[in-house]
Design an enzyme around this catalytic site. Structure first.
Site, PDB file in Angstrom:
ATOM      1  N   GLU A 111     -20.665 -30.595 -90.517  1.00  0.00           N
ATOM      2  CA  GLU A 111     -21.875 -31.172 -89.933  1.00  0.00           C
ATOM      3  C   GLU A 111     -23.026 -30.260 -90.373  1.00  0.00           C
ATOM      4  O   GLU A 111     -23.435 -29.355 -89.665  1.00  0.00           O
ATOM      5  CB  GLU A 111     -21.822 -31.249 -88.407  1.00  0.00           C
ATOM      6  CG  GLU A 111     -22.970 -32.085 -87.880  1.00  0.00           C
ATOM      7  CD  GLU A 111     -23.554 -31.626 -86.555  1.00  0.00           C
ATOM      8  OE1 GLU A 111     -24.337 -32.383 -85.969  1.00  0.00           O
ATOM      9  OE2 GLU A 111     -23.266 -30.508 -86.095  1.00  0.00           O
ATOM     10  N   ASP A 113     -18.446 -28.736 -86.404  1.00  0.00           N
ATOM     11  CA  ASP A 113     -19.664 -28.951 -85.642  1.00  0.00           C
ATOM     12  C   ASP A 113     -20.678 -27.826 -85.928  1.00  0.00           C
ATOM     13  O   ASP A 113     -20.309 -26.648 -85.956  1.00  0.00           O
ATOM     14  CB  ASP A 113     -19.283 -28.961 -84.146  1.00  0.00           C
ATOM     15  CG  ASP A 113     -20.402 -29.408 -83.246  1.00  0.00           C
ATOM     16  OD1 ASP A 113     -20.859 -30.541 -83.413  1.00  0.00           O
ATOM     17  OD2 ASP A 113     -20.816 -28.614 -82.375  1.00  0.00           O
TER      18      ASP A 113
HETATM   19  C1  NOJ Z   1     -23.354 -31.780 -82.888  1.00  0.00           C
HETATM   20  C2  NOJ Z   1     -22.503 -32.829 -82.254  1.00  0.00           C
HETATM   21  O1  NOJ Z   1     -22.323 -33.887 -83.151  1.00  0.00           O
HETATM   22  C3  NOJ Z   1     -23.223 -33.235 -80.987  1.00  0.00           C
HETATM   23  O2  NOJ Z   1     -22.665 -34.379 -80.407  1.00  0.00           O
HETATM   24  C4  NOJ Z   1     -23.196 -32.072 -80.048  1.00  0.00           C
HETATM   25  O3  NOJ Z   1     -23.925 -32.392 -78.876  1.00  0.00           O
HETATM   26  C5  NOJ Z   1     -23.810 -30.834 -80.692  1.00  0.00           C
HETATM   27  N1  NOJ Z   1     -23.374 -30.644 -82.037  1.00  0.00           N
HETATM   28  C6  NOJ Z   1     -23.434 -29.603 -79.931  1.00  0.00           C
HETATM   29  O4  NOJ Z   1     -22.074 -29.330 -80.102  1.00  0.00           O
END
Ligand code: NOJ
Length: 534
Positions: free
Chosen positions: A272, A208
């Site tokens: 991500e 993440d």
């Molecule tokens: C990216 C995640 O995919 C999302 O769902 C989340 O709210 C934020 N990062 C914070 O962790």
């Protein structure tokens, strides 16, 4: 505990991956919330579909202010989703079906309910103080710099702690304090977390906010935002200079990669990487072998569904990625409205064209649960909003619509939960679109997706051959070759054709044309696509 690899095939490169939002896949105990046992019970669906691995959004313990992305214990399972034993059983049962489990790692921030933060906030002298990013106010009492909050760019990314007179950094919710990745103890603690799950047979992590875990050591100001900036400028765009994509983040990723590579079989890292600049994205692959295995391409996710924009995103990545790096493609996830709705306006013909694109490109396709049946977004009314972004900005920008329960059957409960149980988010129209009905229908999206995945699995060129643009491509027709295969997408409302094509149609969006001989001319009806063996 991980499935045996097949000779000549690297599962995460050559296979198809599938994302599950655990609360919404299958409720096994009638509480209206999906759980790990539910996923175990649905593994046969995933095996039939032909996927090689599943990425689960966070399953770790969380107060759920941001639905799992606020972690209060990184080494146990949230009770709403099951137990650690269930997670281990899921790994084992998936492996029996040739499927690997990828978990979500949330290293940028923890929950404020994590014991680390509770200790950190207890006093300026606490041993854990420096595990988070603290800074003194400016002389006028305002936040230490101009960084904006990602969930609500109208606010600073800082929260004032009255008791200690300092601000702590929170790029997301105030209950999601950012960890301090300059602290070697934080790095060590996360090594242990990675090992904890790798030792249990987990095949890798989706990481993440991967690009942003390390912040500028001096906390310098970003270029100032203006009132007419698109909010993405502050979140993922050119104005995110000192709070993301810092050079030092690559040290952390290399460290994780060394750890992942030390396992047999090697574990993988999927980032991500929410950076919209393709040059920057390429950097997260390092030299192609020493950072992320796969880095999500949000340039494509943000493209319009037309040949010109999609092709440009793909070809830029093809050009910029290091030679041995491997692209990955997805149309969306739990943070973006479903591509079926966003891109295709819920038009099933367009959904098929999109699916051919994902399976025909060089790189790993990631499906989001429900893509295989062309499940649309479900509109979640203002009274049912659960996503913190939706609560702040309203349903359109909120993320609940794409997180609603999977549609398994047409009967009450959608096959997701028991009849009469209120699901955590509303169901939507499961009678119109569900797995059971599409299983029985040879011309359904589900059967089409299954056949496409099977074709990819059985066709080495579809897995590994280079992507080369076909000269017939223009802004409306997009065609490319993969070795001796031709992939052609007609993304217009008009009939079109590619001259000089001979061969056999392996798969067509109009299934009655599968197996058709192509003799000199490939004719494509409006919004159709085909894969041709030339
Ligand atoms: C990216 C995640 O995919 C999302 O769902 C989340 O709210 C934020 N990062 C914070 O962790």
């Amino acid at each position: 505990m991980m499935p045996e690899g097949e000779p000549g095939r690297t599962w995460w490169k050559h296979g198809t991956l599938y994302q599950i939002y655990p609360r919404s896949y299958q409720d096994s105990n009638g509480d209206g919330v999906g759980d790990l046992r539910g996923i175990i019970n649905r593994l046969d669906h995933l095996q039939n579909l032909g996927v090689d691995g599943i990425w689960l959004d966070p399953i770790t313990v969380s107060p759920n202010d941001d639905w799992g992305y606020d972690v209060s214990d990184y080494c146990d399972v949230d009770p709403a989703l099951g137990t650690l034993a269930d997670a281990e059983e899921l790994v084992t049962e998936a492996a029996k079906r040739g499927i690997r489990i990828i978990l979500d790692l949330v290293p940028n921030h923890s929950s404020d309910q994590h014991p680390w933060f509770k200790e950190a906030i207890s006093s300026r002298d606490s041993a854990k103080r420096d595990w988070y990013v603290w800074a003194d106010p400016k002389p006028d009492g305002s936040p230490p710099n101009n960084w904006r909050n990602i969930f609500d760019p109208r606010r600073p990314a800082w929260t004032f702690d009255e008791a200690s007179g300092q601000y702590y950094l929170n790029q997301f919710l105030a209950s999601q304090p950012d960890l301090n990745w300059w602290n070697p103890l934080v790095r060590d603690a996360f090594d242990d977390i990675l090992r904890f799950w790798f030792d249990r047979g987990v095949a890798g992590f989706r990481i993440d906010v991967c690009h942003a875990v390390v912040k500028d050591a001096e906390l310098r100001d970003n270029p100032p935002t203006t009132s007419d900036d698109h909010w993405y400028e502050q979140m993922h765009g050119v104005k995110q200079v000192y709070n993301a994509s810092r050079p030092e983040v690559h040290d952390v990723i290399r460290r994780w990669r060394t750890l992942a590579d030390s396992y047999t079989p090697k574990r993988i890292l999927v980032g991500e990487t929410y950076v919209l600049d393709p040059n920057r994205l390429a950097e997260f692959y390092g030299n192609g072998d020493d950072e992320l295995n796969l880095a999500f391409n949000f340039h494509l996710v943000h493209a319009e569904f037309n040949a010109a924009e999609l092709r440009s995103a793909v070809e830029l990545a093809e050009k910029l990625l290091p030679a041995n790096a491997w692209p990955t493609w997805t149309g969306g996830n739990h943070d973006n409205h479903r591509w079926m709705s966003r891109w295709c306006g819920n038009d099933p013909a367009k959904a098929r064209v999109g699916m051919v694109m994902f399976m025909g490109l060089r790189g790993t396709p990631f499906l989001y649960y429900g893509d295989e049946i062309a499940m649309p977004d479900t509109e979640v009314g203002p009274d049912r909003i659960l996503d913190p972004v939706g609560k702040t900005h309203g349903p359109r920008l909120g993320r609940d619509n794409e997180r609603t329960p999977m549609h398994w059957t047409a009967s009450a409960g959608a096959g997701y939960s028991e009849a009469g149980v209120e699901p955590w988010l509303p169901y939507g129209d499961y009678a119109a679109c569900n797995v059971a009905d599409q299983t029985a229908d040879v011309d359904s999206m589900l059967e089409f997706t299954r056949e496409l995945i099977a074709l990819r699995r059985a066709t080495p060129e579809l897995q590994t051959a280079p992507y080369i643009t076909h000269p017939a491509s223009d802004d409306r027709l997009w065609a490319w070759t993969r070795g001796s295969l031709l992939v052609a997408l007609n993304m217009t409302n008009e009939q079109t054709e590619i001259a000089g094509t001979n061969g056999t149609c392996l798969l067509h969006t109009d299934r009655s044309l599968d197996g058709m001989a192509v003799d000199g001319r490939l004719s494509l009806s409006p919004w159709s696509a085909a894969i041709i063996q030339t």
